[in-house]
Scaffold this motif. Structure first.
Motif, PDB file in Angstrom:
ATOM      1  N   TYR A 117      57.301 -23.130 -21.295  1.00  0.00           N
ATOM      2  CA  TYR A 117      56.434 -23.362 -20.128  1.00  0.00           C
ATOM      3  C   TYR A 117      55.503 -24.564 -20.345  1.00  0.00           C
ATOM      4  N   VAL A 118      54.831 -24.602 -21.509  1.00  0.00           N
ATOM      5  CA  VAL A 118      53.899 -25.722 -21.744  1.00  0.00           C
ATOM      6  C   VAL A 118      54.657 -27.037 -21.932  1.00  0.00           C
ATOM      7  N   MET A 119      55.886 -26.969 -22.462  1.00  0.00           N
ATOM      8  CA  MET A 119      56.692 -28.189 -22.593  1.00  0.00           C
ATOM      9  C   MET A 119      57.064 -28.758 -21.224  1.00  0.00           C
ATOM     10  N   ALA A 120      57.338 -27.879 -20.258  1.00  0.00           N
ATOM     11  CA  ALA A 120      57.678 -28.331 -18.902  1.00  0.00           C
ATOM     12  C   ALA A 120      56.471 -29.028 -18.256  1.00  0.00           C
ATOM     13  N   ILE A 121      55.273 -28.462 -18.464  1.00  0.00           N
ATOM     14  CA  ILE A 121      54.050 -29.085 -17.924  1.00  0.00           C
ATOM     15  C   ILE A 121      53.832 -30.446 -18.577  1.00  0.00           C
ATOM     16  N   GLU A 122      53.996 -30.496 -19.910  1.00  0.00           N
ATOM     17  CA  GLU A 122      53.801 -31.758 -20.648  1.00  0.00           C
ATOM     18  C   GLU A 122      54.797 -32.827 -20.204  1.00  0.00           C
ATOM     19  N   LYS A 123      56.023 -32.392 -19.897  1.00  0.00           N
ATOM     20  CA  LYS A 123      57.054 -33.342 -19.449  1.00  0.00           C
ATOM     21  C   LYS A 123      56.653 -33.973 -18.114  1.00  0.00           C
ATOM     22  N   LEU A 124      56.135 -33.155 -17.204  1.00  0.00           N
ATOM     23  CA  LEU A 124      55.709 -33.657 -15.896  1.00  0.00           C
ATOM     24  C   LEU A 124      54.477 -34.555 -16.021  1.00  0.00           C
ATOM     25  N   CYS A 174      62.754 -27.569 -19.023  1.00  0.00           N
ATOM     26  CA  CYS A 174      62.605 -27.586 -20.480  1.00  0.00           C
ATOM     27  C   CYS A 174      63.112 -26.265 -21.038  1.00  0.00           C
ATOM     28  N   ALA A 175      63.884 -26.357 -22.102  1.00  0.00           N
ATOM     29  CA  ALA A 175      64.439 -25.145 -22.715  1.00  0.00           C
ATOM     30  C   ALA A 175      64.140 -25.125 -24.201  1.00  0.00           C
ATOM     31  N   VAL A 176      63.976 -23.932 -24.732  1.00  0.00           N
ATOM     32  CA  VAL A 176      63.777 -23.770 -26.180  1.00  0.00           C
ATOM     33  C   VAL A 176      64.849 -22.819 -26.715  1.00  0.00           C
ATOM     34  N   GLU A 177      65.111 -22.921 -28.020  1.00  0.00           N
ATOM     35  CA  GLU A 177      66.028 -21.980 -28.670  1.00  0.00           C
ATOM     36  C   GLU A 177      65.226 -20.730 -29.010  1.00  0.00           C
ATOM     37  N   HIS A 178      65.114 -19.896 -27.985  1.00  0.00           N
ATOM     38  CA  HIS A 178      64.405 -18.627 -28.044  1.00  0.00           C
ATOM     39  C   HIS A 178      65.182 -17.687 -28.981  1.00  0.00           C
ATOM     40  N   PRO A 179      64.553 -16.698 -29.596  1.00  0.00           N
ATOM     41  CA  PRO A 179      65.310 -15.789 -30.472  1.00  0.00           C
ATOM     42  C   PRO A 179      66.530 -15.156 -29.808  1.00  0.00           C
ATOM     43  N   LYS A 180      66.496 -15.003 -28.484  1.00  0.00           N
ATOM     44  CA  LYS A 180      67.613 -14.345 -27.783  1.00  0.00           C
ATOM     45  C   LYS A 180      68.623 -15.332 -27.207  1.00  0.00           C
TER      46      LYS A 180
END
Length: 417
Positions: free
Chosen positions: A78-85, A352-358
């Motif tokens: 979520y914060v990465m998506a805000i930072e990207k914008l 923005c996507a992260v390699e979440h544990p799942k």
């Protein structure tokens, strides 16, 4: 002799293996599953709609409540998506802290998964073993954010604050004697980094204990080998990500293939399976815990040697320090505007996507330039995995459905978002 007919039954939501909120409608031929229809809607979080009525910063704690076992990993996307914008990059130290806590979160997630998965198929001890280590990592969450679960620690532009110089300590009580407390506090005398390094040093031996209990256990193998097999091509077609995809032999990990933060500076391997069954997915996650531990060690070493800022200096995104706010009128106005009106994010859209544990946890954010998201769409990894329940369970027995639910590592907060 009476003719045997197919019948339909409810599995859950009150069934212990359905984890409280999964209703599975099974069509059975005797004890063989002909069809499995998962019903969601019993834990509707409405996060995507709520976010449209909250300022960007107010939605950070909502992310914790999606997959409530992998809190900081949700916040990260979520914060990465805000930072990207906004076109903002957090300080390097903040990026290392984020990566370290992402991996702490990965271990936290996998510990709960192995405890619950083993409990579902009848192995009681595993749950107690896994929660012993979870306690230590929960203390790291508490030390850094003040909360054991819903941290709200990641912020647009960095993290809420730097790593603390001391750890919470146990106190004597009617349940714990002075001698017990002394032993428990032994690793807590220094900073949070000291505690994390101590944990990383002893954790591989703990994983060995888990593997001793399960990996060659004949009952565990009877319950998981050859169950819920998914071929690599089908895993890709079904939208699998994370350990579910890697368990089928597909070497895909966003940390390596699309590196974010400082993962490109980390040395680690991507564990993959060969058979795509429950047992392989178990082995992949166990190996992932070991790899996560190595990343934590690398981050802790770097953080010890490199002090610095942990949040951006742009006061349009991050509040000024308390000291400067009390001495400077302009800083006071920034603080007031940020916490009443919120930040204004430039118009546009970002994913923005992260390699979440799942698996792949993604945030698609649309801004119209206001102080609230115009639209927020969450790509939850568990949703695609649960959608494959029917295909994975057909031809298996009712007891195998429990092992398949366990191997998916589903948490409904993100599925029913």
């Amino acid at each position: 002799m009476a003719e045997i007919q197919n019948y339909t039954m409810n599995f859950g939501p009150q069934h212990p293996a359905a984890h409280g909120v999964l209703r599975l409608v099974l069509e059975l031929d005797g004890e063989i599953i002909e069809r499995a229809d998962p019903h969601i809607g019993l834990l509707h979080r409405a996060t995507e709609k709520l976010a449209e009525h909250k300022t960007y910063i107010q939605s950070v704690p909502y992310m914790d409540r999606l997959d409530y076992v992998s809190m900081m990993a949700n916040e990260h996307a979520y914060v990465m998506a805000i930072e990207k914008l906004c076109g903002v990059s957090p300080p390097l130290r903040a990026r290392y802290i984020r990566v370290m806590f992402d991996e702490i979160t990965r271990i936290l997630n996998h510990l709960l998964w192995i405890g619950a998965h083993a409990l579902d198929v009848g192995a009681m001890s595993m749950f107690l073993y896994a929660f012993r280590e979870r306690e230590d990592l929960m203390d790291c969450y508490e030390a850094v954010s003040g909360a054991r679960l819903h941290a709200a620690y990641y912020r647009p532009g960095g993290v809420y604050r730097d790593l603390p110089e001391e750890m919470p300590q146990y106190k004597p009580s009617k349940f714990k004697s002075e001698k017990d407390v002394r032993a428990l506090n032994e690793a807590r005398q220094g900073t949070l980094l000291d505690f994390i390094e101590d944990f990383a040093r002893r954790f591989p031996a703990r994983v060995d204990e888990y593997e001793t209990l399960l990996t060659d256990n004949r009952i565990w193998k009877q319950r998981t080998v050859g169950i819920g097999v998914v071929a690599p091509e089908r895993a890709i077609a079904l939208g699998f990500t994370g350990p579910m995809l890697r368990g089928s032999g597909v070497e895909w990990d966003l940390r390596k293939k699309q590196p974010y933060e400082v993962y490109d500076k980390m040395q680690f391997a991507i564990p993959v399976g060969a058979n795509g069954d429950c047992y392989d997915r178990y082995l992949v996650r166990m190996a992932e815990m070991r790899q996560a531990n190595e990343i934590i060690k690398q981050c802790a070493k770097w953080l010890r040697e490199n002090p610095g800022e942990v949040i951006t200096e742009s006061h349009k995104l991050a509040p000024p320090s308390r000291e400067s706010m009390k001495n400077n009128m302009e800083e006071l106005i920034h603080h007031f505007k940020l916490f009443t009106e919120g930040m204004h994010v430039p118009a546009g859209e970002a994913y923005c996507a992260v390699e979440h544990p799942k698996g792949e946890f993604g945030i698609y954010l649309v801004s119209d330039g206001a102080n609230k998201p115009y639209r927020l769409k969450i790509r939850a990894p568990g949703f695609a995995h649960l959608a494959a329940m029917d295909e994975m369970a057909r031809g298996h027995m009712i007891a195998d459905a429990v092992a398949i639910i366990g191997t998916m590592d589903i948490v409904f907060g993100e599925i029913d978002r």
